[in-house]
Design a protein around this motif. Structure first.
Motif, PDB file in Angstrom:
ATOM      1  N   ARG A  72     -28.614  -0.797   3.419  1.00  0.00           N
ATOM      2  CA  ARG A  72     -28.814   0.782   3.419  1.00  0.00           C
ATOM      3  C   ARG A  72     -29.783   1.235   2.555  1.00  0.00           C
ATOM      4  NH1 ARG A  72     -25.054  -1.746   5.359  1.00  0.00           N
ATOM      5  NH2 ARG A  72     -23.324  -0.690   7.025  1.00  0.00           N
ATOM      6  N   ILE A  76     -17.596   0.154   3.794  1.00  0.00           N
ATOM      7  CA  ILE A  76     -18.240   0.632   5.082  1.00  0.00           C
ATOM      8  C   ILE A  76     -17.612   2.126   5.346  1.00  0.00           C
ATOM      9  CG2 ILE A  76     -18.086   0.513   7.519  1.00  0.00           C
ATOM     10  CD1 ILE A  76     -18.689  -2.784   6.751  1.00  0.00           C
ATOM     11  N   PRO A  77     -16.240   2.334   5.295  1.00  0.00           N
ATOM     12  CA  PRO A  77     -15.873   3.600   5.481  1.00  0.00           C
ATOM     13  C   PRO A  77     -16.145   4.663   4.626  1.00  0.00           C
ATOM     14  CG  PRO A  77     -13.770   2.164   5.245  1.00  0.00           C
ATOM     15  CD  PRO A  77     -15.239   0.958   5.186  1.00  0.00           C
ATOM     16  N   TRP A  81     -18.985   4.670   2.866  1.00  0.00           N
ATOM     17  CA  TRP A  81     -20.352   5.095   3.025  1.00  0.00           C
ATOM     18  C   TRP A  81     -20.517   5.687   4.238  1.00  0.00           C
ATOM     19  CZ3 TRP A  81     -24.933   4.606   1.260  1.00  0.00           C
ATOM     20  CH2 TRP A  81     -26.259   4.696   1.974  1.00  0.00           C
ATOM     21  N   ASP A  82     -19.730   5.531   5.209  1.00  0.00           N
ATOM     22  CA  ASP A  82     -20.068   6.400   6.599  1.00  0.00           C
ATOM     23  C   ASP A  82     -19.631   7.826   6.167  1.00  0.00           C
ATOM     24  OD1 ASP A  82     -20.668   4.283   7.919  1.00  0.00           O
ATOM     25  OD2 ASP A  82     -18.801   3.759   8.920  1.00  0.00           O
ATOM     26  N   PHE A  83     -18.776   7.964   5.338  1.00  0.00           N
ATOM     27  CA  PHE A  83     -18.294   9.495   4.810  1.00  0.00           C
ATOM     28  C   PHE A  83     -19.073   9.796   4.025  1.00  0.00           C
ATOM     29  CE2 PHE A  83     -15.891  12.606   2.523  1.00  0.00           C
ATOM     30  CZ  PHE A  83     -15.286  13.398   3.504  1.00  0.00           C
ATOM     31  N   LEU A 140     -22.405   9.589   4.099  1.00  0.00           N
ATOM     32  CA  LEU A 140     -23.426  10.264   5.035  1.00  0.00           C
ATOM     33  C   LEU A 140     -23.226  11.474   5.641  1.00  0.00           C
ATOM     34  CD1 LEU A 140     -24.404   6.876   7.031  1.00  0.00           C
ATOM     35  CD2 LEU A 140     -25.370   7.905   4.895  1.00  0.00           C
ATOM     36  N   THR A 141     -21.897  12.075   5.470  1.00  0.00           N
ATOM     37  CA  THR A 141     -21.521  13.531   6.089  1.00  0.00           C
ATOM     38  C   THR A 141     -21.721  14.409   4.786  1.00  0.00           C
ATOM     39  OG1 THR A 141     -19.281  13.093   5.825  1.00  0.00           O
ATOM     40  CG2 THR A 141     -19.987  12.292   7.865  1.00  0.00           C
ATOM     41  N   LYS A 154     -28.830   9.210  -1.531  1.00  0.00           N
ATOM     42  CA  LYS A 154     -28.285   7.944  -1.981  1.00  0.00           C
ATOM     43  C   LYS A 154     -28.326   7.591  -3.328  1.00  0.00           C
ATOM     44  CE  LYS A 154     -32.162   5.120  -0.647  1.00  0.00           C
ATOM     45  NZ  LYS A 154     -32.524   3.893   0.048  1.00  0.00           N
TER      46      LYS A 154
END
Length: 473
Positions: free
Chosen positions: A370, A397-398, A400-402, A404-405, A410
């Protein structure tokens, strides 16, 4: 907390005071039970007079446990070791006879041996037999006292065998049998009164058959009362004994209390013993050499004596980690990332119990993929040691995905890796929604680390500041 047992003076005086008190009680009880007379015989036969049958049975189970462990260290499977021992009643009698010979003076005053004393007496003897007979040792044990059958091969790996060990069957039968009046054994009734159901007792007994032969007054009750005096809640006793039933086989005065005093000298917080024992009751069964090896490593990593004590108190399981196979390789790995190892040990010592290949490297790879550098990853782990304890699939993972929104750089995660420690559904998402609704921007640590009231205040203050800027324009 040791003071509750009359240990008000120096640690040395404290330990001795309790030792003599407990020894007097033990001697009185054992003298009432029986007077032991032991004759040591060279042919290995058992020669005991007026020995309580329950004591002999318990020592046989302890001897079997030691022999099983010894065979397993030589590469034998559980099933093979069990089959050998089931055919070796005379050799087990011989081991018990050696115990009585080595500790003759103890028996003459009516003193029951502890698990550690039995182990220390038998292991060197078994090692000498192994050195003498090599791969024929199993035959020596099975055929004792006759010479072994020459050139008989020994199988190191057993075929699948689901049949229960006979000593387990006997032990479980012992804890479930009732008197003519329909009463269970006193020690079983006592354990059930503590909150341990019969199935739990049977489970412990299958794992550690010697537990079935521990006397109530001589072994189980003293350790339970001691734990209660330390502040351990009664509800925690079944959990502690379930984790480490061997505690009941350890002498309070000669092993357990001196070990606790030794650990206090190393910095363990004596006010926290109840929590320490609950977290890791096996701590009190390790040798002083094992403690010293681990503590020396912690000093080598740069921890102060005060911080060593904190580590042992917060994470007593670190004593169970091998220095050369686990701690040192893990320290080397984190150093390769540029992490502050001494700080990591202090903040999150449990990280050093993780597998490098199965746990640490996948997390490192996750952040590399990432776009984070090794230096940034090292900074993150130094700031938040628990980062590597989280599951990739369920946590990293979940979240990190959130992330990004959320419209944050980073680099915010380098500054505040604690983000991954907050609940996604109960903390992160609700607060981010409030921030977006307010149309303002807060630092990530402000959004997540503040209490509810402080967060609302910070949000309101930011909204006022933004409104003032708008009015000026």
């Amino acid at each position: 907390m040791l003071g509750n047992f009359g240990f008000q003076n120096s640690r040395r005086a404290t330990s001795h005071g309790f030792l003599f008190c407990l020894k007097d009680q033990t001697i009185t009880k054992m003298k009432k039970d029986a007077r032991l007379r032991v004759d040591s015989e060279l042919d290995g036969s058992l020669s005991l007079r007026v020995v309580p049958p329950t004591l002999i049975a318990a020592e046989k189970e302890e001897a079997k446990a030691v022999l099983t462990l010894f065979f397993k260290k030589q590469g034998l499977s559980n099933a093979v070791a069990a089959r050998i021992i089931n055919k070796s009643e005379l050799f087990i009698d011989h081991l018990v006879s050696r115990l009585h010979s080595v500790h003759k003076s103890r028996y003459l005053v009516g003193r029951e041996l502890t698990t550690l004393e039995i182990r220390d007496a038998l292991i060197p003897y078994l090692e000498s037999l192994l050195e003498e007979h090599g791969s024929m040792l199993a035959d020596v044990v099975e055929n004792f006292p006759h010479p072994p059958i020459k050139d008989k091969p020994i199988t190191l790996v057993s075929p699948p065998d689901s049949a229960p060990d006979s000593k387990q069957v006997k032990a479980v039968s012992r804890v479930t049998e009732t008197s003519p009046a329909g009463m269970l054994r006193p020690q079983v009734v006592y354990l059930m009164e503590l909150g341990m159901d019969l199935e739990k007792i049977k489970l412990i007994t299958r794992r550690f058959p010697a537990f079935a032969y521990y006397s109530l007054e001589g072994k189980i009750k003293p350790i339970v009362e001691f734990l209660l005096e330390l502040g351990v809640p009664k509800s925690d006793i079944p959990i502690i004994l379930g984790k480490r039933p061997q505690l009941c086989g350890i002498s309070l005065s000669e092993n357990l209390i001196p070990t606790m005093t030794f650990l206090e000298d190393l910095g363990v917080d004596k006010k926290q013993w109840a929590k320490v024992i609950y977290r890791f009751p096996a701590l009190l069964t390790y040798s002083r050499q094992k403690f010293k090896t681990t503590v020396d490593f912690l000093y080598e990593m740069g921890l102060s004596s005060e911080n060593v004590g904190k580590v042992l108190t917060r994470c007593p399981t670190i004593i169970s980690y091998s220095v050369e196979d686990k701690l040192r390789p893990t320290a080397k790995y984190f150093r390769s990332l540029g992490a502050d190892v001494s700080l990591l040990l202090l903040r999150c010592p449990q990280t050093f119990g993780l597998s490098i290949e199965a746990n640490l490297k996948p997390v490192t790879q996750f952040f590399i993929e990432r776009g984070y550098t090794l230096e940034e990853i090292g900074t993150m782990i130094s700031r938040y040691g628990a980062l590597y304890t989280f599951s990739l699939a369920d946590n990293l993972i979940p979240k990190w995905d959130f992330f990004l929104t959320m419209d944050y750089s980073k680099s915010e995660l380098v500054k505040f890796p604690q983000y991954f420690g907050y609940s996604l559904e109960e903390r992160i998402k609700p607060r981010i929604a409030l921030v977006k609704k307010a149309g303002v921007r807060l630092l990530l640590n402000q959004i997540l680390s503040l209490s509810s009231r402080n967060f609302e205040n910070a949000l309101e203050k930011k909204m006022k500041q933004q409104q003032q800027l708008t009015d000026q324009v």
